[in-house]
Design an enzyme around this catalytic site. Structure first.
Site, PDB file in Angstrom:
ATOM      1  N   ASN A   1      29.129  52.742  64.898  1.00  0.00           N
ATOM      2  CA  ASN A   1      28.708  51.474  64.826  1.00  0.00           C
ATOM      3  C   ASN A   1      29.618  50.865  63.710  1.00  0.00           C
ATOM      4  OD1 ASN A   1      27.396  49.007  64.353  1.00  0.00           O
ATOM      5  ND2 ASN A   1      25.652  50.032  63.695  1.00  0.00           N
TER       6      ASN A   1
ATOM      7  N   LYS B   1      29.451  48.002  62.538  1.00  0.00           N
ATOM      8  CA  LYS B   1      28.754  46.505  61.946  1.00  0.00           C
ATOM      9  C   LYS B   1      30.120  45.595  61.711  1.00  0.00           C
ATOM     10  CE  LYS B   1      25.698  49.893  59.950  1.00  0.00           C
ATOM     11  NZ  LYS B   1      24.486  50.220  59.266  1.00  0.00           N
TER      12      LYS B   1
ATOM     13  N   HIS C   1      18.754  46.942  66.506  1.00  0.00           N
ATOM     14  CA  HIS C   1      19.517  47.707  65.292  1.00  0.00           C
ATOM     15  C   HIS C   1      18.325  47.338  64.155  1.00  0.00           C
ATOM     16  CE1 HIS C   1      21.613  48.942  61.764  1.00  0.00           C
ATOM     17  NE2 HIS C   1      22.102  49.928  62.468  1.00  0.00           N
TER      18      HIS C   1
ATOM     19  N   GLU D   1      18.912  46.193  61.490  1.00  0.00           N
ATOM     20  CA  GLU D   1      19.636  45.207  60.511  1.00  0.00           C
ATOM     21  C   GLU D   1      19.420  43.852  61.432  1.00  0.00           C
ATOM     22  OE1 GLU D   1      23.733  46.918  60.078  1.00  0.00           O
ATOM     23  OE2 GLU D   1      22.708  48.323  58.563  1.00  0.00           O
TER      24      GLU D   1
ATOM     25  N   GLU E   1      16.549  55.936  63.804  1.00  0.00           N
ATOM     26  CA  GLU E   1      17.289  55.531  62.148  1.00  0.00           C
ATOM     27  C   GLU E   1      16.245  55.285  61.247  1.00  0.00           C
ATOM     28  OE1 GLU E   1      21.773  54.473  63.058  1.00  0.00           O
ATOM     29  OE2 GLU E   1      20.440  52.455  63.706  1.00  0.00           O
TER      30      GLU E   1
ATOM     31  N   GLY F   1      22.965  53.713  55.572  1.00  0.00           N
ATOM     32  CA  GLY F   1      23.911  53.223  54.382  1.00  0.00           C
ATOM     33  C   GLY F   1      23.425  53.776  53.174  1.00  0.00           C
TER      34      GLY F   1
ATOM     35  N   SER G   1      23.454  57.618  57.457  1.00  0.00           N
ATOM     36  CA  SER G   1      24.147  58.300  56.589  1.00  0.00           C
ATOM     37  C   SER G   1      24.765  59.646  57.246  1.00  0.00           C
ATOM     38  CB  SER G   1      23.597  58.412  55.414  1.00  0.00           C
ATOM     39  OG  SER G   1      23.087  57.472  54.551  1.00  0.00           O
TER      40      SER G   1
HETATM   41  P1  PGA Z   1      24.992  54.711  58.527  1.00  0.00           P
HETATM   42  O1  PGA Z   1      24.498  53.549  59.567  1.00  0.00           O
HETATM   43  O2  PGA Z   1      25.785  55.638  58.958  1.00  0.00           O
HETATM   44  O3  PGA Z   1      26.097  53.788  57.497  1.00  0.00           O
HETATM   45  O4  PGA Z   1      23.905  54.975  57.640  1.00  0.00           O
HETATM   46  C1  PGA Z   1      24.050  53.973  60.517  1.00  0.00           C
HETATM   47  C2  PGA Z   1      23.570  52.525  61.329  1.00  0.00           C
HETATM   48  O5  PGA Z   1      23.212  51.951  60.948  1.00  0.00           O
HETATM   49  O6  PGA Z   1      23.715  52.864  62.663  1.00  0.00           O
END
Ligand code: PGA
Length: 256
Positions: free
Chosen positions: A7, A9, A97, A99, A169, A175, A215
């Site tokens: 992903n 983003k 997601h 976010e 998640e 992140g 992460s």
């Molecule tokens: P990340 O993001 O691996 O940077 O923690 C995962 C995601 O939001 O899908």
């Protein structure tokens, strides 16, 4: 087959996306694609370039999107229809997601409509669920995740759910460099599968793929993929670098 999804983003414009895919294709072997399915989820503006490249070079990446609207068309300024994604050869669409839910106010209902719409157009939703740090610390993880699963799968048939992916998640792990412990990831993934069995059917619960996200790095993926109820990973930050992402895809062959 496990599904490893990158992903991106809001990273990589379309020139960078082309370079990325060329490098990644060079780093991966035929055997890698025989063992795992790899999807990449670039920004919308990169999709057409990547579709053309994947077709021309007959690459085995699956094209993915990060979001879409639930309607096919209409007065929704700035939104992208699932019809457009299907026309671009997109196969997997990330839906709900954290976010999107936390920053753009997407509700469980809206997410459920998107799931229905992605399936209607012959693509596969990756439905994201997960708890905040406060929910995690108050012991509310399973309640939250079960509720999101119930809402997201509402009115879906057993056959539809079999083709889906649910990504667990934990929001506090996205992140941040923090990972859920393997025990927690397994506990939640197992709870998700049980919820699908209760809500939809046992065969759907067995067929649905559950990803862990938050992460994930080349050094941590092997411990996650060992978990009995985890069938893949959704990777953000570590999917932006082709060398790191290739090592993630090749987790069976590296120690980290
Ligand atoms: P990340 O993001 O691996 O940077 O923690 C995962 C995601 O939001 O899908």
């Amino acid at each position: 087959m496990p599904l490893i999804s990158g992903n991106w983003k809001m990273n990589h414009h379309h020139f960078e996306a082309i370079q990325f895919i060329q490098k990644l294709a060079y780093l991966l072997q035929k055997q890698d694609f025989d063992e795992v399915e790899v999807s990449v989820h670039p920004p919308f503006t990169d999709l057409r370039s990547l579709q053309t490249l994947i077709d021309a070079d007959q690459l085995r990446f699956k094209l993915g999107a990060q979001n879409c609207h639930s309607d096919d068309k209409g007065a929704f300024t700035g939104e992208i229809s699932p019809v457009f994604l299907a026309k671009l050869g997109v196969q997997y669409v990330i839906v709900g997601h954290s976010e999107r839910r936390e920053m753009f106010g997407e509700t469980d209902d809206f997410v459920a409509q998107k799931v229905a719409s992605v399936l209607k157009h012959g693509m596969f939703p990756i439905l994201c669920v997960g708890e905040t740090l406060a929910e995690h610390e108050s012991g509310l993880t399973l309640d939250k995740v079960r509720r999101q699963v119930r809402a997201g799968l509402d009115k879906r048939s057993s056959d539809q759910v079999k083709s889906m992916v649910i990504a667990y998640e934990p929001i506090w792990a996205i992140g941040t460099g923090k990972n859920a412990s393997p025990d927690q990831a397994q506990e939640v993934a197992a709870a998700i599968r049980e919820e699908v069995a209760t809500l939809i059917s046992r065969p759907a619960a067995e067929a649905i793929r559950i990803q862990y996200g938050g992460s994930v790095k080349a050094g941590t993926i092997a411990d996650i993929m060992r978990l009995p109820d985890v069938d893949g990973v959704l990777v953000g930050g570590a999917s932006l670098d082709p060398t790191e992402f290739a090592r993630i895809v090749q987790y069976r062959h590296h120690s980290g």
